[in-house]
Write a protein that holds these residues in place. Structure first.
Motif, mmCIF file in Angstrom:
data_model
loop_
_atom_site.group_PDB
_atom_site.id
_atom_site.type_symbol
_atom_site.label_atom_id
_atom_site.label_comp_id
_atom_site.label_asym_id
_atom_site.label_seq_id
_atom_site.Cartn_x
_atom_site.Cartn_y
_atom_site.Cartn_z
ATOM 1 N N GLY A 1 0.807 -1.211 0.000
ATOM 2 C CA GLY A 1 0.000 0.000 0.000
ATOM 3 C C GLY A 1 0.836 1.254 0.000
ATOM 4 O O GLY A 1 0.327 2.357 -0.078
ATOM 5 N N ASN A 2 2.164 1.114 0.079
ATOM 6 C CA ASN A 2 3.029 2.264 0.076
ATOM 7 C C ASN A 2 3.370 2.677 -1.343
ATOM 8 O O ASN A 2 3.054 1.992 -2.311
ATOM 9 C CB ASN A 2 4.316 1.953 0.844
ATOM 10 N N ARG A 3 4.088 3.765 -1.474
ATOM 11 C CA ARG A 3 4.466 4.278 -2.776
ATOM 12 C C ARG A 3 5.416 3.302 -3.463
ATOM 13 O O ARG A 3 6.368 2.823 -2.895
ATOM 14 C CB ARG A 3 5.167 5.632 -2.607
ATOM 15 N N VAL A 4 5.126 2.987 -4.723
ATOM 16 C CA VAL A 4 6.021 2.205 -5.560
ATOM 17 C C VAL A 4 6.082 2.908 -6.894
ATOM 18 O O VAL A 4 5.081 3.090 -7.561
ATOM 19 C CB VAL A 4 5.507 0.767 -5.766
ATOM 20 N N ASN B 1 -1.228 -7.827 -7.585
ATOM 21 C CA ASN B 1 -1.777 -6.924 -6.577
ATOM 22 C C ASN B 1 -1.300 -5.496 -6.800
ATOM 23 O O ASN B 1 -2.080 -4.538 -6.735
ATOM 24 C CB ASN B 1 -1.343 -7.419 -5.190
ATOM 25 N N ALA B 2 -0.003 -5.350 -7.070
ATOM 26 C CA ALA B 2 0.568 -4.017 -7.282
ATOM 27 C C ALA B 2 -0.043 -3.344 -8.505
ATOM 28 O O ALA B 2 -0.426 -2.170 -8.455
ATOM 29 C CB ALA B 2 2.087 -4.121 -7.427
ATOM 30 N N PHE C 1 -4.236 1.114 -10.614
ATOM 31 C CA PHE C 1 -5.476 1.568 -11.247
ATOM 32 C C PHE C 1 -6.459 2.108 -10.209
ATOM 33 O O PHE C 1 -7.595 2.433 -10.541
ATOM 34 C CB PHE C 1 -6.115 0.434 -12.036
ATOM 35 N N GLY C 2 -6.036 2.187 -8.962
ATOM 36 C CA GLY C 2 -6.888 2.714 -7.901
ATOM 37 C C GLY C 2 -7.791 1.686 -7.270
ATOM 38 O O GLY C 2 -8.674 2.034 -6.478
ATOM 39 N N TYR D 1 -3.668 2.028 -3.267
ATOM 40 C CA TYR D 1 -2.378 2.639 -3.592
ATOM 41 C C TYR D 1 -2.219 3.955 -2.848
ATOM 42 O O TYR D 1 -3.124 4.787 -2.819
ATOM 43 C CB TYR D 1 -2.301 2.886 -5.096
ATOM 44 N N GLY D 2 -1.024 4.135 -2.225
ATOM 45 C CA GLY D 2 -0.730 5.383 -1.529
ATOM 46 C C GLY D 2 -1.143 5.393 -0.080
ATOM 47 O O GLY D 2 -0.894 6.372 0.616
#
Length: 237
Positions: A4-7, A171-172, A177-178, A234-235
Motif C-alpha cells: 500500500g506504500n508508494r512504488v 496486486n501491485a 489503477f486505484g 495505492y498510496g
C-alpha cells in the motif's frame, strides 16, 4: 511485496473512460470493447481496462520473450535483479506489434513499476503484473496465465517465493489503477495455506501449477480480492 506504500510514481493511473465507477477485480470478469465479452457493471478499474485493451495472451507471451532478450543484470539499483529499460520495452512492444493505445497504457504502467526512477523495471515481475490485462474468463484462467508468463523455463511448478511474487505483482498493478487490493500479509497467508494442502509441495518444496489451480482460486482471500473486497489502496499505509 506491495503493502500500500508508494512504488514508482507518486500518482496512480486514472483513465476516466474506463476507471470511473468500475467495481470486480483484475481476476474477475471477461472482456466488450477490445477483449471484453461481458457487460458486468461492478468490475474494478483494471478489469475494465482489460476490456478495452487489444493485447492477447499469445501476444503477451511474445512480448515477454522479446523483453527477455533485452534484459540485463547490474544495470538497475540492485545488481542481482534482471531489468530492462523503458527504451528497450518500447522496442519490444514495436517488435510484437502492440497496439498504440495499449502501448501507451503499458508505458504508464512501466512508470508506476519504476521504483528508482531510472527508467528500468524488473522484467518478469512487471510482465507478470500486467498479464491480467490480456487474460479472460475466470480467476483460475487469469492466475494460470500469470504463472505461465512467470514460468519462463516451462518447469510447470513454483516455489513458495515464486507464488508470493506472482500474487504481489498482480496486486501491485491492480493498485495502480486505484483498485482495492489485499495486503502483503494476506498474500503470505494465501501461499502458506496453498502449500500446506498441496501434496507435491511436501516432497519437493515446490508446487505443481495444476495443484495451484485446484487450491488457490477458491481461497477465501483470493475470493475477497476477486470480488473487490480488498482493504488496501495505492498510496495508503
Amino acid at each position: 511485496h506491495f503493502s500500500g506504500n508508494r512504488v514508482g510514481s507518486s500518482r496512480a493511473i486514472f483513465v476516466p473512460s474506463v476507471a470511473h465507477g468500475a467495481g470486480l477485480s483484475v481476476l474477475s470478469s471477461s472482456r466488450s470493447m477490445g477483449n471484453d465479452q461481458s457487460n458486468g457493471a461492478n468490475r474494478m478499474a483494471i478489469a475494465a481496462m482489460a476490456g478495452v485493451m487489444k493485447i492477447t495472451k499469445s501476444q503477451t507471451l511474445k512480448l515477454r520473450d522479446a523483453c527477455l532478450s533485452y534484459t540485463v543484470k547490474g544495470a538497475g539499483d540492485d545488481p542481482s535483479v534482471p531489468t530492462m529499460s523503458r527504451r528497450d520495452f518500447r522496442v519490444a512492444m514495436a517488435e510484437v506489434g502492440v497496439d498504440d493505445n495499449d502501448g501507451e497504457i503499458l508505458d504508464r504502467l512501466f512508470t508506476m513499476w519504476d521504483k528508482t526512477g531510472d527508467d528500468r523495471v524488473h522484467t518478469i515481475l512487471f510482465l507478470t503484473g500486467i498479464s491480467p490485462l490480456a487474460s479472460v474468463m475466470d480467476v483460475s484462467t487469469k492466475l494460470r496465465f500469470a504463472f505461465e508468463v512467470f514460468d519462463v523455463n516451462h518447469e510447470g511448478s513454483m516455489r513458495h517465493g515464486d507464488v508470493e511474487s506472482i500474487l504481489a505483482a498482480i496486486n501491485a498493478t491492480a493498485s495502480y489503477f486505484g483498485d482495492a487490493v489485499i495486503t502483503s500479509q494476506q498474500i503470505e497467508i494465501i501461499v502458506e495455506d496453498v502449500f500446506k494442502s498441496a501434496t507435491s509441495a511436501v516432497m519437493e518444496e515446490k508446487i505443481r501449477c495444476d495443484e495451484l489451480m485446484d487450491e488457490m482460486p477458491s481461497h477465501p482471500l483470493v475470493v475477497q480480492f476477486a470480488s473487490g473486497g480488498g482493504t488496501m489502496r495505492y498510496g495508503t499505509k
